[in-house]
Enzyme design. Structure first.
Site, PDB file in Angstrom:
ATOM      1  N   TYR A 156      -1.612  -1.035  10.833  1.00  0.00           N
ATOM      2  CA  TYR A 156      -1.882  -1.557   9.491  1.00  0.00           C
ATOM      3  C   TYR A 156      -0.692  -1.275   8.565  1.00  0.00           C
ATOM      4  CZ  TYR A 156      -3.461  -1.782   4.698  1.00  0.00           C
ATOM      5  OH  TYR A 156      -3.523  -2.059   3.352  1.00  0.00           O
TER       6      TYR A 156
ATOM      7  N   SER B 243       0.831  -1.197   0.000  1.00  0.00           N
ATOM      8  CA  SER B 243       0.000   0.000   0.000  1.00  0.00           C
ATOM      9  C   SER B 243       0.869   1.252   0.000  1.00  0.00           C
ATOM     10  CB  SER B 243      -0.844  -0.023   1.279  1.00  0.00           C
ATOM     11  OG  SER B 243      -1.460   1.218   1.495  1.00  0.00           O
TER      12      SER B 243
ATOM     13  N   LYS C 147       2.255  -3.850   6.765  1.00  0.00           N
ATOM     14  CA  LYS C 147       2.619  -3.920   5.338  1.00  0.00           C
ATOM     15  C   LYS C 147       4.131  -3.719   5.178  1.00  0.00           C
ATOM     16  CE  LYS C 147      -1.343  -4.679   3.403  1.00  0.00           C
ATOM     17  NZ  LYS C 147      -1.592  -5.952   2.729  1.00  0.00           N
TER      18      LYS C 147
HETATM   19  P1  NAD Z   1     -10.909  -7.044   1.206  1.00  0.00           P
HETATM   20  O1  NAD Z   1     -11.111  -7.045   2.676  1.00  0.00           O
HETATM   21  O2  NAD Z   1     -12.086  -6.799   0.336  1.00  0.00           O
HETATM   22  O3  NAD Z   1     -10.226  -8.428   0.751  1.00  0.00           O
HETATM   23  C1  NAD Z   1      -9.366  -9.151   1.605  1.00  0.00           C
HETATM   24  C2  NAD Z   1      -9.796 -10.606   1.530  1.00  0.00           C
HETATM   25  O4  NAD Z   1      -8.928 -11.383   2.363  1.00  0.00           O
HETATM   26  C3  NAD Z   1     -11.224 -10.836   2.041  1.00  0.00           C
HETATM   27  O5  NAD Z   1     -11.904 -11.661   1.134  1.00  0.00           O
HETATM   28  C4  NAD Z   1     -11.022 -11.524   3.391  1.00  0.00           C
HETATM   29  O6  NAD Z   1     -12.101 -12.379   3.702  1.00  0.00           O
HETATM   30  C5  NAD Z   1      -9.722 -12.272   3.151  1.00  0.00           C
HETATM   31  N1  NAD Z   1      -8.945 -12.550   4.371  1.00  0.00           N
HETATM   32  C6  NAD Z   1      -8.607 -11.698   5.358  1.00  0.00           C
HETATM   33  N2  NAD Z   1      -7.876 -12.318   6.306  1.00  0.00           N
HETATM   34  C7  NAD Z   1      -7.725 -13.603   5.877  1.00  0.00           C
HETATM   35  C8  NAD Z   1      -7.084 -14.744   6.409  1.00  0.00           C
HETATM   36  N3  NAD Z   1      -6.435 -14.681   7.581  1.00  0.00           N
HETATM   37  N4  NAD Z   1      -7.129 -15.905   5.711  1.00  0.00           N
HETATM   38  C9  NAD Z   1      -7.791 -15.982   4.530  1.00  0.00           C
HETATM   39  N5  NAD Z   1      -8.433 -14.931   3.991  1.00  0.00           N
HETATM   40  C10 NAD Z   1      -8.401 -13.762   4.646  1.00  0.00           C
HETATM   41  O7  NAD Z   1      -9.754  -5.996   0.894  1.00  0.00           O
HETATM   42  P2  NAD Z   1      -9.236  -5.434  -0.489  1.00  0.00           P
HETATM   43  O8  NAD Z   1      -9.579  -4.007  -0.551  1.00  0.00           O
HETATM   44  O9  NAD Z   1      -9.631  -6.324  -1.583  1.00  0.00           O
HETATM   45  O10 NAD Z   1      -7.663  -5.512  -0.226  1.00  0.00           O
HETATM   46  C11 NAD Z   1      -6.897  -6.622  -0.661  1.00  0.00           C
HETATM   47  C12 NAD Z   1      -5.452  -6.415  -0.206  1.00  0.00           C
HETATM   48  O11 NAD Z   1      -4.969  -5.186  -0.741  1.00  0.00           O
HETATM   49  C13 NAD Z   1      -5.266  -6.329   1.309  1.00  0.00           C
HETATM   50  O12 NAD Z   1      -4.075  -6.984   1.658  1.00  0.00           O
HETATM   51  C14 NAD Z   1      -5.151  -4.838   1.554  1.00  0.00           C
HETATM   52  O13 NAD Z   1      -4.384  -4.555   2.691  1.00  0.00           O
HETATM   53  C15 NAD Z   1      -4.446  -4.387   0.293  1.00  0.00           C
HETATM   54  N6  NAD Z   1      -4.690  -2.971  -0.025  1.00  0.00           N
HETATM   55  C16 NAD Z   1      -5.979  -2.516  -0.119  1.00  0.00           C
HETATM   56  C17 NAD Z   1      -6.219  -1.177  -0.403  1.00  0.00           C
HETATM   57  C18 NAD Z   1      -7.626  -0.629  -0.467  1.00  0.00           C
HETATM   58  O14 NAD Z   1      -7.798   0.578  -0.306  1.00  0.00           O
HETATM   59  N7  NAD Z   1      -8.643  -1.430  -0.722  1.00  0.00           N
HETATM   60  C19 NAD Z   1      -5.131  -0.313  -0.616  1.00  0.00           C
HETATM   61  C20 NAD Z   1      -3.842  -0.818  -0.519  1.00  0.00           C
HETATM   62  C21 NAD Z   1      -3.636  -2.164  -0.220  1.00  0.00           C
HETATM   63  C1  WQD Z   2      -9.301   9.605   1.029  1.00  0.00           C
HETATM   64  C2  WQD Z   2      -9.482  11.101   1.236  1.00  0.00           C
HETATM   65  C3  WQD Z   2      -9.677  11.721   3.555  1.00  0.00           C
HETATM   66  C4  WQD Z   2     -13.482   9.646   4.222  1.00  0.00           C
HETATM   67  C5  WQD Z   2      -6.696   4.608   3.091  1.00  0.00           C
HETATM   68  C6  WQD Z   2      -5.590   3.889   3.822  1.00  0.00           C
HETATM   69  C7  WQD Z   2      -4.571   3.406   2.830  1.00  0.00           C
HETATM   70  C8  WQD Z   2      -5.212   2.580   1.709  1.00  0.00           C
HETATM   71  C9  WQD Z   2      -6.350   3.314   1.081  1.00  0.00           C
HETATM   72  C10 WQD Z   2      -5.181   0.284   2.373  1.00  0.00           C
HETATM   73  C11 WQD Z   2      -8.666  11.661   2.402  1.00  0.00           C
HETATM   74  C12 WQD Z   2     -10.962  12.015   2.824  1.00  0.00           C
HETATM   75  C13 WQD Z   2     -12.320  10.153   3.684  1.00  0.00           C
HETATM   76  C14 WQD Z   2     -14.523  10.538   4.590  1.00  0.00           C
HETATM   77  C15 WQD Z   2     -13.183  12.375   3.814  1.00  0.00           C
HETATM   78  N1  WQD Z   2      -5.791   1.373   2.213  1.00  0.00           N
HETATM   79  N2  WQD Z   2     -12.189  11.501   3.468  1.00  0.00           N
HETATM   80  N3  WQD Z   2     -14.327  11.868   4.363  1.00  0.00           N
HETATM   81  O1  WQD Z   2      -6.912   7.628   3.888  1.00  0.00           O
HETATM   82  O2  WQD Z   2      -6.089   8.020   1.516  1.00  0.00           O
HETATM   83  O3  WQD Z   2      -6.133   5.740   2.431  1.00  0.00           O
HETATM   84  O4  WQD Z   2      -7.265   3.732   2.104  1.00  0.00           O
HETATM   85  O5  WQD Z   2      -4.029   0.066   2.230  1.00  0.00           O
HETATM   86  O6  WQD Z   2      -3.652   2.655   3.558  1.00  0.00           O
HETATM   87  O7  WQD Z   2      -4.993   4.776   4.752  1.00  0.00           O
HETATM   88  O8  WQD Z   2      -8.262   6.801   1.896  1.00  0.00           O
HETATM   89  O9  WQD Z   2     -10.631   6.860   1.251  1.00  0.00           O
HETATM   90  O10 WQD Z   2     -10.039   6.952   3.696  1.00  0.00           O
HETATM   91  O11 WQD Z   2      -9.545   8.912   2.250  1.00  0.00           O
HETATM   92  O12 WQD Z   2     -13.052  13.588   3.629  1.00  0.00           O
HETATM   93  O13 WQD Z   2     -15.575  10.123   5.104  1.00  0.00           O
HETATM   94  O14 WQD Z   2     -10.849  11.345   1.579  1.00  0.00           O
HETATM   95  O15 WQD Z   2      -9.388  12.714   4.496  1.00  0.00           O
HETATM   96  O16 WQD Z   2      -8.271  12.962   2.035  1.00  0.00           O
HETATM   97  P1  WQD Z   2      -6.799   7.157   2.503  1.00  0.00           P
HETATM   98  P2  WQD Z   2      -9.703   7.317   2.300  1.00  0.00           P
END
Ligand code: NAD
Ligand code: WQD
Length: 337
Positions: A148, A124, A152
Site C-alpha cells: 500500500y 499518506s 503511494k
Molecule cells: P475510502 O475507501 O472510503 O474511499 C475510496 C473510494 O475510492 C471509495 O469510494 C471506493 O469505492 C473508490 N474506489 C476504489 N478503487 C476505485 C477504482 N478503481 N475506481 C473507482 N473508484 C474506486 O477511503 P478514504 O479513507 O476515503 O481514502 C481516500 C484516499 O485517501 C485513498 O486514496 C487513501 O489511500 C488515501 N488515504 C486515506 C487515509 C485514511 O486513513 N483514511 C490516510 C491516508 C491516505
Molecule cells: C493507529 C494507532 C496502532 C488499531 C494507518 C495506515 C496509514 C494511513 C492511516 C492510509 C497505532 C493502534 C490500532 C487497534 C491499536 N492510512 N491500534 N489497536 O497504523 O497509524 O495508519 O491508517 O493511508 O497508511 O498505516 O493507523 O488507526 O491503524 O493505528 O492499538 O485495533 O492505534 O498500533 O498506534 P496507522 P491505525
C-alpha cells in the site's frame, strides 16, 4: 468552477464533496463503489441542498474515465480513488498496485486527453516509513514497508516526473496523517465494510457495543505512556485542506509538483485517545494491551508548517471534537449507511 472527484463516495471524498459544494464548486463524482455506496452522496446533497453529478465507473477504464471527465467540464481533479488497507495490500499486492498505480496512470491519460492538468492527490504519511525525527517535515526521507505504502510512493514519483515534463501540470500531493471523526451533522462518516483496521472506527464500535474490547497494540513503545502516538486529524479539517490545495494550484503559476503534510502537528497516544473517546461518548472502552502490530511505528506526527504557510491552511479541531463527532455518527448510524 467544476471539480472531478474520483473516489468521492468514500470517507474522505464525501466530506470533501460537502466542503466543495458549500463553497460553490460544482462536483462530479466518479466511483466504482468497491468500498462505498451512493448513500453517502445522497446525504451530502441533503446537508448542502445541492446536487452532485454521479458517474459509476472504474478509474482503470481510461475510455469511460475520459468521457466522464469531458462531460464534467472539470477545471481540476481530486484523486481519492484507491485501496487503503495495509494488511490487505500484503495479501493482495497486485490488486493494490493495479488500483492505485494503474488507476492513477489511467487518470493521467484521461486528463491529458481532456487537456486538464490540475490535480490534487491523496497520499499518506505512510510514505515516511519509520521517521528519523519528529515532527516530520515534507523533506524527510521516504520509505515503505508494505505494498500500500509503496503504491503511494510510486504514484508520488510518477506525478513528480509528469510535472517535470510539462510546466502546465499543477499537482498538489497531500500526505494525510490519521484522518478521523465525521461531519458535525452526524449524517456522514467512516463506514468500514468489515471489522475496522484503524483505531478510531474500532473504538467507536466498542463504545456502541458492536465489538467487545479494544486490543491496544503494544504498551512498551518509547513514548510517554508506552502506546503508539499518532497525529489524528479531523476529516472536516482535512476536507478544507483540499480546497486550499485547489486554490493554490489554480492561482499559482509555480505550483508544478508540491507535497504538503496535512496533520495537526500534535501526537496523541492510544491511551489518550481511549480516554478522550470515553469522555465524548460517556461509555467505557474496555481494552487489553497486547503485542505490537507488525509494521507499526512508535510515533508519527506532522510538521504542518508548510501547509500553514503556503496553503494558508491549519487544522482547527482537536481530539475531543474528533471523538464527539465520530461518536455522533456512530450512534446515529449504528449499522452504517
Ligand atoms: P475510502 O475507501 O472510503 O474511499 C475510496 C473510494 O475510492 C471509495 O469510494 C471506493 O469505492 C473508490 N474506489 C476504489 N478503487 C476505485 C477504482 N478503481 N475506481 C473507482 N473508484 C474506486 O477511503 P478514504 O479513507 O476515503 O481514502 C481516500 C484516499 O485517501 C485513498 O486514496 C487513501 O489511500 C488515501 N488515504 C486515506 C487515509 C485514511 O486513513 N483514511 C490516510 C491516508 C491516505
Ligand atoms: C493507529 C494507532 C496502532 C488499531 C494507518 C495506515 C496509514 C494511513 C492511516 C492510509 C497505532 C493502534 C490500532 C487497534 C491499536 N492510512 N491500534 N489497536 O497504523 O497509524 O495508519 O491508517 O493511508 O497508511 O498505516 O493507523 O488507526 O491503524 O493505528 O492499538 O485495533 O492505534 O498500533 O498506534 P496507522 P491505525
Amino acid at each position: 468552477m467544476n471539480v472531478f472527484v474520483t473516489g468521492g463516495a468514500g470517507y474522505i471524498g464525501s466530506h470533501t464533496c460537502l466542503e466543495l459544494l458549500l463553497n460553490g464548486w460544482n462536483v462530479t463524482v466518479f466511483d466504482n463503489f468497491s468500498n462505498s455506496c451512493s448513500q453517502s452522496l445522497d446525504r451530502v446533497e441533503k446537508i448542502t441542498n445541492r446536487k452532485i453529478s454521479l458517474i459509476e465507473g472504474d478509474v482503470r477504464n481510461t475510455h469511460d474515465l475520459t468521457l466522464a471527465i469531458k462531460s464534467s467540464a472539470a477545471d481540476a481533479v481530486i484523486h481519492f480513488a484507491g485501496l487503503k488497507s495495509v494488511g490487505e495490500s500484503n495479501a493482495f499486492p497486485v490488486r493494490y498496485y493495479d488500483n492505485n498505480v494503474t488507476g492513477t496512470i489511467s487518470l493521467l491519460k484521461a486528463m491529458v486527453a481532456n487537456e486538464l492538468k490540475k490535480l490534487v492527490f491523496s497520499s499518506s504519511a505512510t510514505v515516511y516509513g519509520t521517521p528519523e525525527k519528529l515532527p516530520i517535515p515534507e523533506v524527510a526521507p521516504t520509505s515503505t514497508t508494505n505494498p500500500y505504502g509503496q503504491s503511494k510512493l510510486m504514484v508520488e514519483k510518477i506525478l513528480s516526473d509528469v510535472a517535470k515534463s510539462d510546466d502546465n501540470w499543477k499537482i498538489a500531493n497531500l500526505r494525510y496523517f490519521n484522518p478521523a471523526g465525521a461531519d458535525e451533522s452526524g449524517l456522514i462518516g467512516e463506514n468500514p465494510k468489515d471489522i475496522p483496521n484503524n483505531i478510531m472506527p474500532y473504538i467507536s464500535q466498542v463504545a456502541v457495543g458492536k465489538l467487545r474490547e479494544l486490543s491496544v497494540f503494544g504498551g512498551d513503545y518509547d513514548t510517554h505512556d508506552g502506546t503508539g502516538v499518532r497525529d489524528y486529524i479531523h476529516v472536516s479539517d482535512l476536507a478544507k485542506g483540499h480546497l486550499s490545495a485547489l486554490k493554490y494550484i489554480s492561482n499559482n503559476e509555480a505550483a508544478d509538483f508540491c507535497s504538503f503534510n496535512l496533520g495537526t502537528g500534535k501526537g496523541v497516544s492510544v491511551l489518550e485517545l481511549v480516554k478522550a473517546f470515553e469522555k465524548a461518548s460517556g461509555k467505557s472502552i474496555p481494552f487489553d494491551i497486547v503485542a505490537r502490530r507488525q509494521g507499526d511505528v512508535a510515533a508519527c506526527y506532522a510538521d504542518p508548517t508548510k501547509a500553514n504557510k503556503v496553503l494558508g491552511w491549519k487544522a482547527e479541531l482537536d481530539i475531543e471534537r474528533i471523538c464527539q463527532d465520530a461518536w455522533r455518527w456512530q450512534v446515529n448510524n449504528p449499522t452504517g449507511y
